[in-house]
Design a protein around this motif. Structure first.
Motif, PDB file in Angstrom:
ATOM      1  N   GLY A   1      25.195  31.857 -16.556  1.00  0.00           N
ATOM      2  CA  GLY A   1      24.754  31.440 -17.878  1.00  0.00           C
ATOM      3  C   GLY A   1      23.913  30.167 -17.852  1.00  0.00           C
ATOM      4  N   LEU A   2      23.494  29.744 -16.673  1.00  0.00           N
ATOM      5  CA  LEU A   2      22.644  28.556 -16.536  1.00  0.00           C
ATOM      6  C   LEU A   2      21.187  28.981 -16.422  1.00  0.00           C
TER       7      LEU A   2
ATOM      8  N   SER B   1      19.574  36.313  -6.010  1.00  0.00           N
ATOM      9  CA  SER B   1      18.396  35.531  -6.390  1.00  0.00           C
ATOM     10  C   SER B   1      18.808  34.464  -7.395  1.00  0.00           C
ATOM     11  N   TYR B   2      17.967  33.462  -7.552  1.00  0.00           N
ATOM     12  CA  TYR B   2      18.265  32.415  -8.529  1.00  0.00           C
ATOM     13  C   TYR B   2      18.399  33.021  -9.924  1.00  0.00           C
ATOM     14  N   GLU B   3      17.580  34.036 -10.205  1.00  0.00           N
ATOM     15  CA  GLU B   3      17.638  34.705 -11.510  1.00  0.00           C
ATOM     16  C   GLU B   3      18.997  35.376 -11.715  1.00  0.00           C
ATOM     17  N   GLU B   4      19.488  36.066 -10.674  1.00  0.00           N
ATOM     18  CA  GLU B   4      20.793  36.729 -10.780  1.00  0.00           C
ATOM     19  C   GLU B   4      21.921  35.709 -10.946  1.00  0.00           C
ATOM     20  N   ILE B   5      21.832  34.611 -10.189  1.00  0.00           N
ATOM     21  CA  ILE B   5      22.858  33.566 -10.296  1.00  0.00           C
ATOM     22  C   ILE B   5      22.842  32.975 -11.704  1.00  0.00           C
ATOM     23  N   ALA B   6      21.649  32.760 -12.237  1.00  0.00           N
ATOM     24  CA  ALA B   6      21.517  32.221 -13.596  1.00  0.00           C
ATOM     25  C   ALA B   6      22.138  33.180 -14.604  1.00  0.00           C
ATOM     26  N   GLU B   7      21.887  34.471 -14.435  1.00  0.00           N
ATOM     27  CA  GLU B   7      22.435  35.471 -15.343  1.00  0.00           C
ATOM     28  C   GLU B   7      23.961  35.500 -15.284  1.00  0.00           C
ATOM     29  N   ILE B   8      24.516  35.410 -14.092  1.00  0.00           N
ATOM     30  CA  ILE B   8      25.970  35.457 -13.919  1.00  0.00           C
ATOM     31  C   ILE B   8      26.633  34.207 -14.483  1.00  0.00           C
TER      32      ILE B   8
ATOM     33  N   GLY C   1      33.580  21.642  -6.768  1.00  0.00           N
ATOM     34  CA  GLY C   1      34.055  21.955  -8.114  1.00  0.00           C
ATOM     35  C   GLY C   1      33.933  23.451  -8.387  1.00  0.00           C
ATOM     36  N   GLN C   2      34.563  23.911  -9.450  1.00  0.00           N
ATOM     37  CA  GLN C   2      34.586  25.348  -9.762  1.00  0.00           C
ATOM     38  C   GLN C   2      33.181  25.940  -9.895  1.00  0.00           C
ATOM     39  N   LEU C   3      32.323  25.292 -10.674  1.00  0.00           N
ATOM     40  CA  LEU C   3      30.978  25.818 -10.892  1.00  0.00           C
ATOM     41  C   LEU C   3      30.168  25.792  -9.598  1.00  0.00           C
ATOM     42  N   GLU C   4      30.264  24.687  -8.856  1.00  0.00           N
ATOM     43  CA  GLU C   4      29.547  24.588  -7.588  1.00  0.00           C
ATOM     44  C   GLU C   4      29.995  25.685  -6.630  1.00  0.00           C
ATOM     45  N   LYS C   5      31.303  25.907  -6.584  1.00  0.00           N
ATOM     46  CA  LYS C   5      31.874  26.936  -5.714  1.00  0.00           C
ATOM     47  C   LYS C   5      31.315  28.313  -6.091  1.00  0.00           C
ATOM     48  N   SER C   6      31.258  28.593  -7.375  1.00  0.00           N
ATOM     49  CA  SER C   6      30.735  29.879  -7.851  1.00  0.00           C
ATOM     50  C   SER C   6      29.267  30.051  -7.472  1.00  0.00           C
ATOM     51  N   ILE C   7      28.491  29.004  -7.684  1.00  0.00           N
ATOM     52  CA  ILE C   7      27.048  29.075  -7.405  1.00  0.00           C
ATOM     53  C   ILE C   7      26.793  29.277  -5.920  1.00  0.00           C
ATOM     54  N   ILE C   8      27.480  28.507  -5.061  1.00  0.00           N
ATOM     55  CA  ILE C   8      27.216  28.632  -3.621  1.00  0.00           C
ATOM     56  C   ILE C   8      27.695  29.975  -3.088  1.00  0.00           C
ATOM     57  N   LEU C   9      28.769  30.498  -3.655  1.00  0.00           N
ATOM     58  CA  LEU C   9      29.235  31.827  -3.257  1.00  0.00           C
ATOM     59  C   LEU C   9      28.163  32.868  -3.548  1.00  0.00           C
ATOM     60  N   LEU C  10      27.596  32.821  -4.731  1.00  0.00           N
ATOM     61  CA  LEU C  10      26.542  33.771  -5.109  1.00  0.00           C
ATOM     62  C   LEU C  10      25.309  33.582  -4.234  1.00  0.00           C
TER      63      LEU C  10
END
Length: 161
Positions: A137-138, A128-135, A113-122
């Motif tokens: 919004g989770l 870092s998990y913190e950076e992914i969360a910031e990008i 899915g779109q969100l999953e794709k974005s997260i795994i790309l990052l």
């Protein structure tokens, strides 16, 4: 103004590979890599004067690149698919084992899915998990959970192929 342009071009050159990687994941028959790349750069240029440097430049670039690609794909769903007459094999050179594995990984990631794709790309970009969360919004906890589930999904897809 010229100083701003030079600064922007310098940022684009520094993060060119990042932008291409994001675009590559969202490339479809109707949305070519170069089209997506141009849209992302255009949106970055439009947003650059408003960039307040409250986050890292890379975070800002990922956010705009992901949003641009996702918007492009949403719009594209209303466009009929274009069938190309030329074969990809004409343009492709022989792939070594690593390239083949990478292509398989990206093919599996494209099925997410779109969100999953974005997260795994990052995640693959070693954010870092913190950076992914910031990008995204989770929360960091949510990111950790989603990454674990995405890995499981990819393992399952790999076994099925």
């Amino acid at each position: 103004m010229e100083n701003v342009e030079q600064e922007f071009l310098s940022v684009i050159r520094e993060y060119e590979r990042v932008i291409y990687k994001v675009c590559y994941l969202y490339t479809t028959p109707n949305a070519t890599l170069n089209d997506l790349y141009q849209d992302v750069v255009l949106n970055l240029w439009r947003a650059y004067p408003k960039f307040r440097r409250e986050c890292k430049v890379s975070t800002w670039i990922y956010r705009i690149a992901l949003n641009t690609c996702i918007s492009f794909i949403r719009k594209e769903k209303n466009i009929p698919e274009i069938v190309t007459l030329s074969q990809d094999s004409d343009r492709m050179e022989e792939l070594d084992e690593t390239q083949t594995m990478l292509k398989q990984l990206y093919r599996m990631i494209n099925r997410l899915g779109q969100l999953e794709k974005s997260i795994i790309l990052l995640y693959l970009e070693e954010k870092s998990y913190e950076e992914i969360a910031e990008i995204t919004g989770l929360t960091v906890t949510n990111i950790a959970t989603k990454i674990s589930r995405i890995k499981d999904k990819l393992r399952k897809m790999n076994k099925e192929e």
